[in-house]
Motif scaffolding. Structure first.
Motif, mmCIF file in Angstrom:
data_model
loop_
_atom_site.group_PDB
_atom_site.id
_atom_site.type_symbol
_atom_site.label_atom_id
_atom_site.label_comp_id
_atom_site.label_asym_id
_atom_site.label_seq_id
_atom_site.Cartn_x
_atom_site.Cartn_y
_atom_site.Cartn_z
ATOM 1 N N GLN A 1 0.846 -1.111 -0.018
ATOM 2 C CA GLN A 1 -0.074 0.122 0.226
ATOM 3 C C GLN A 1 0.827 1.320 -0.108
ATOM 4 O OE1 GLN A 1 -2.624 -0.255 3.377
ATOM 5 N NE2 GLN A 1 -3.199 -2.484 2.820
ATOM 6 N N GLY A 2 2.078 1.053 0.187
ATOM 7 C CA GLY A 2 2.994 2.330 -0.186
ATOM 8 C C GLY A 2 3.320 2.700 1.339
ATOM 9 N N LYS A 3 2.907 2.137 2.268
ATOM 10 C CA LYS A 3 3.375 2.361 3.638
ATOM 11 C C LYS A 3 4.806 1.835 4.204
ATOM 12 C CE LYS A 3 -1.509 2.624 5.068
ATOM 13 N NZ LYS A 3 -2.643 2.302 5.919
ATOM 14 N N TYR A 4 5.388 2.734 4.889
ATOM 15 C CA TYR A 4 6.802 2.153 5.625
ATOM 16 C C TYR A 4 6.303 1.581 6.954
ATOM 17 C CZ TYR A 4 9.035 5.226 2.117
ATOM 18 O OH TYR A 4 9.339 5.679 0.801
ATOM 19 N N VAL A 5 6.830 0.594 7.011
ATOM 20 C CA VAL A 5 6.666 -0.185 8.401
ATOM 21 C C VAL A 5 7.791 -0.368 9.190
ATOM 22 C CG1 VAL A 5 5.710 -2.645 8.870
ATOM 23 C CG2 VAL A 5 4.931 -1.585 6.891
ATOM 24 N N MET A 6 7.756 -0.070 10.352
ATOM 25 C CA MET A 6 8.591 -0.411 11.526
ATOM 26 C C MET A 6 8.238 -1.610 12.395
ATOM 27 S SD MET A 6 10.211 1.955 14.588
ATOM 28 C CE MET A 6 11.179 2.882 13.599
ATOM 29 N N MET A 7 8.758 -2.399 12.309
ATOM 30 C CA MET A 7 8.378 -3.795 13.323
ATOM 31 C C MET A 7 9.303 -3.666 14.735
ATOM 32 S SD MET A 7 6.189 -6.435 14.003
ATOM 33 C CE MET A 7 6.706 -7.887 14.893
ATOM 34 N N CYS A 8 8.607 -3.955 15.833
ATOM 35 C CA CYS A 8 9.322 -3.892 16.807
ATOM 36 C C CYS A 8 9.177 -5.388 17.511
ATOM 37 C CB CYS A 8 9.292 -2.992 17.960
ATOM 38 S SG CYS A 8 10.345 -3.094 19.563
ATOM 39 N N GLY A 9 10.190 -6.330 17.714
ATOM 40 C CA GLY A 9 9.734 -7.689 18.284
ATOM 41 C C GLY A 9 10.966 -7.914 19.131
ATOM 42 N N ASP A 10 10.811 -9.472 19.970
ATOM 43 C CA ASP A 10 11.879 -9.613 20.829
ATOM 44 C C ASP A 10 12.286 -11.193 20.716
ATOM 45 O OD1 ASP A 10 9.515 -10.403 22.234
ATOM 46 O OD2 ASP A 10 10.219 -9.518 24.127
ATOM 47 N N GLY A 11 11.181 -11.811 19.932
ATOM 48 C CA GLY A 11 11.211 -13.243 19.842
ATOM 49 C C GLY A 11 11.395 -13.981 18.600
ATOM 50 N N ILE A 12 11.711 -15.277 18.697
ATOM 51 C CA ILE A 12 11.825 -16.086 17.636
ATOM 52 C C ILE A 12 10.627 -15.845 16.672
ATOM 53 C CG2 ILE A 12 12.081 -18.446 16.762
ATOM 54 C CD1 ILE A 12 13.464 -19.163 19.075
ATOM 55 N N ASN A 13 9.585 -15.752 17.157
ATOM 56 C CA ASN A 13 8.207 -15.641 16.371
ATOM 57 C C ASN A 13 8.246 -14.245 15.745
ATOM 58 O OD1 ASN A 13 7.794 -14.159 18.617
ATOM 59 N ND2 ASN A 13 5.707 -14.699 18.910
ATOM 60 N N ASP A 14 9.061 -13.256 16.054
ATOM 61 C CA ASP A 14 9.028 -11.987 15.420
ATOM 62 C C ASP A 14 10.131 -11.887 14.307
ATOM 63 O OD1 ASP A 14 6.880 -10.862 17.236
ATOM 64 O OD2 ASP A 14 8.422 -10.555 18.743
ATOM 65 N N SER A 15 10.936 -12.702 14.362
ATOM 66 C CA SER A 15 11.809 -12.697 13.317
ATOM 67 C C SER A 15 11.680 -12.471 11.954
ATOM 68 C CB SER A 15 12.799 -13.870 13.413
ATOM 69 O OG SER A 15 13.426 -13.775 14.670
ATOM 70 N N PRO A 16 10.623 -13.490 11.286
ATOM 71 C CA PRO A 16 10.147 -13.133 9.923
ATOM 72 C C PRO A 16 9.796 -11.913 9.482
ATOM 73 C CG PRO A 16 9.581 -15.220 10.729
ATOM 74 C CD PRO A 16 10.075 -14.363 11.978
ATOM 75 N N ALA A 17 8.926 -11.205 10.563
ATOM 76 C CA ALA A 17 8.318 -10.058 10.353
ATOM 77 C C ALA A 17 9.438 -8.919 10.634
ATOM 78 C CB ALA A 17 7.297 -9.706 11.507
ATOM 79 N N LEU A 18 10.359 -8.984 11.520
ATOM 80 C CA LEU A 18 11.651 -8.099 11.514
ATOM 81 C C LEU A 18 12.116 -8.062 10.362
ATOM 82 C CD1 LEU A 18 12.928 -9.004 15.110
ATOM 83 C CD2 LEU A 18 11.765 -6.977 14.500
ATOM 84 N N ALA A 19 12.512 -9.003 9.653
ATOM 85 C CA ALA A 19 13.210 -9.027 8.629
ATOM 86 C C ALA A 19 12.345 -8.528 7.335
ATOM 87 C CB ALA A 19 13.728 -10.770 8.054
ATOM 88 N N THR A 20 10.944 -8.641 7.371
ATOM 89 C CA THR A 20 10.187 -8.275 6.192
ATOM 90 C C THR A 20 9.868 -6.884 6.400
ATOM 91 O OG1 THR A 20 9.103 -10.433 6.033
ATOM 92 C CG2 THR A 20 8.155 -8.511 5.086
ATOM 93 N N SER A 21 9.970 -6.132 7.587
ATOM 94 C CA SER A 21 9.765 -4.736 7.663
ATOM 95 C C SER A 21 10.883 -3.934 7.118
ATOM 96 C CB SER A 21 9.319 -4.514 9.154
ATOM 97 O OG SER A 21 10.765 -4.595 9.853
ATOM 98 N N ASP A 22 10.260 -2.525 6.939
ATOM 99 C CA ASP A 22 11.235 -1.504 6.254
ATOM 100 C C ASP A 22 12.491 -1.332 7.531
ATOM 101 O OD1 ASP A 22 10.324 -0.801 3.689
ATOM 102 O OD2 ASP A 22 8.479 -0.074 4.990
ATOM 103 N N ILE A 23 11.937 -1.179 8.665
ATOM 104 C CA ILE A 23 12.725 -1.147 9.532
ATOM 105 C C ILE A 23 12.443 -2.013 10.832
ATOM 106 C CG2 ILE A 23 13.910 0.421 11.440
ATOM 107 C CD1 ILE A 23 12.776 2.705 9.832
ATOM 108 N N GLY A 24 13.512 -3.053 11.051
ATOM 109 C CA GLY A 24 13.125 -4.210 12.258
ATOM 110 C C GLY A 24 13.856 -3.533 13.350
ATOM 111 N N VAL A 25 13.297 -3.537 14.537
ATOM 112 C CA VAL A 25 13.623 -3.194 15.892
ATOM 113 C C VAL A 25 13.419 -4.244 16.587
ATOM 114 C CG1 VAL A 25 13.510 -1.423 17.618
ATOM 115 C CG2 VAL A 25 12.915 -0.480 15.165
ATOM 116 N N SER A 26 14.773 -4.609 17.510
ATOM 117 C CA SER A 26 14.665 -5.622 18.324
ATOM 118 C C SER A 26 15.393 -4.844 19.567
ATOM 119 C CB SER A 26 15.499 -6.579 18.153
ATOM 120 O OG SER A 26 15.777 -7.627 19.142
ATOM 121 N N VAL A 27 14.841 -5.603 20.769
ATOM 122 C CA VAL A 27 15.327 -4.924 22.279
ATOM 123 C C VAL A 27 16.566 -5.835 22.517
ATOM 124 C CG1 VAL A 27 13.310 -3.860 22.959
ATOM 125 C CG2 VAL A 27 13.624 -6.330 23.227
ATOM 126 N N ASN A 28 17.374 -5.330 23.261
ATOM 127 C CA ASN A 28 18.758 -6.092 23.598
ATOM 128 C C ASN A 28 18.417 -7.499 24.472
ATOM 129 O OD1 ASN A 28 18.112 -4.729 26.089
ATOM 130 N ND2 ASN A 28 20.263 -4.045 26.260
#
Length: 162
Positions: A41-68
């Motif tokens: 849809q032309g939107k920029y997506v930032m995904m924040c996640g911390d688990g294994i289940n978030d990894s595919p979404a983090l990699a797919t998003s424009d900006i993937g953010v994880s916590v330490n």
């Protein structure tokens, strides 16, 4: 808010932090699909996640953010790893990013300004009108250009204490 948590928990957290749209009870593949749809849809997506289940979404998003404190795979999939586990860090990340882009543009301006002005003068383009400088002075101006860029960049460190 896109989460695998149950709807009630997700809505409560979203309400507390001011998020109005909540998509809950989604599996990792569904998170990735939602992100792909938003990007289409032309939107920029930032995904924040911390688990294994978030990894595919983090990699797919424009900006993937994880916590330490996240899993290694989440941190490997992310573009940015926050040093604290506070949600406010995401706002600081956005502020620093905007300021960084602004400073990069300013630095490019100064670098091009010095090059556009000094190189033609040093080559002698303006000599017919009595304007000339030695290559030594032009190279000194280039050093000044570099110092200007460095000092401008240091402002970012002072402002955000990074």
């Amino acid at each position: 808010m896109l989460t695998g948590d149950n709807k009630e928990t997700a809505e409560k957290i979203a309400e507390d932090i001011g998020i109005t749209k909540v998509i809950a009870n989604v599996l990792p593949a569904e998170k990735t699909q939602v992100i792909k749809e938003l990007k289409q849809q032309g939107k920029y997506v930032m995904m924040c996640g911390d688990g294994i289940n978030d990894s595919p979404a983090l990699a797919t998003s424009d900006i993937g953010v994880s916590v330490n404190s996240g899993t290694d795979i989440a941190m490997d999939s992310a573009n940015v790893i926050l040093t604290s586990n506070r949600l406010e860090s995401i706002i600081e990340l956005i502020q620093i990013s905007k300021k960084t882009i602004k400073i990069i543009k300013q630095n490019l301006f100064w670098a091009f300004f010095y090059n556009i002005i000094m190189i033609p003068i040093a080559v002698g383009v303006l000599k017919p009108w009595g304007i000339s400088i030695t290559p030594m002075i032009a190279s000194g101006a280039m050093v000044f250009s570099s110092i200007t860029v460095i000092l401008n960049t240091i402002r970012l460190k002072r402002k955000f204490k990074v």
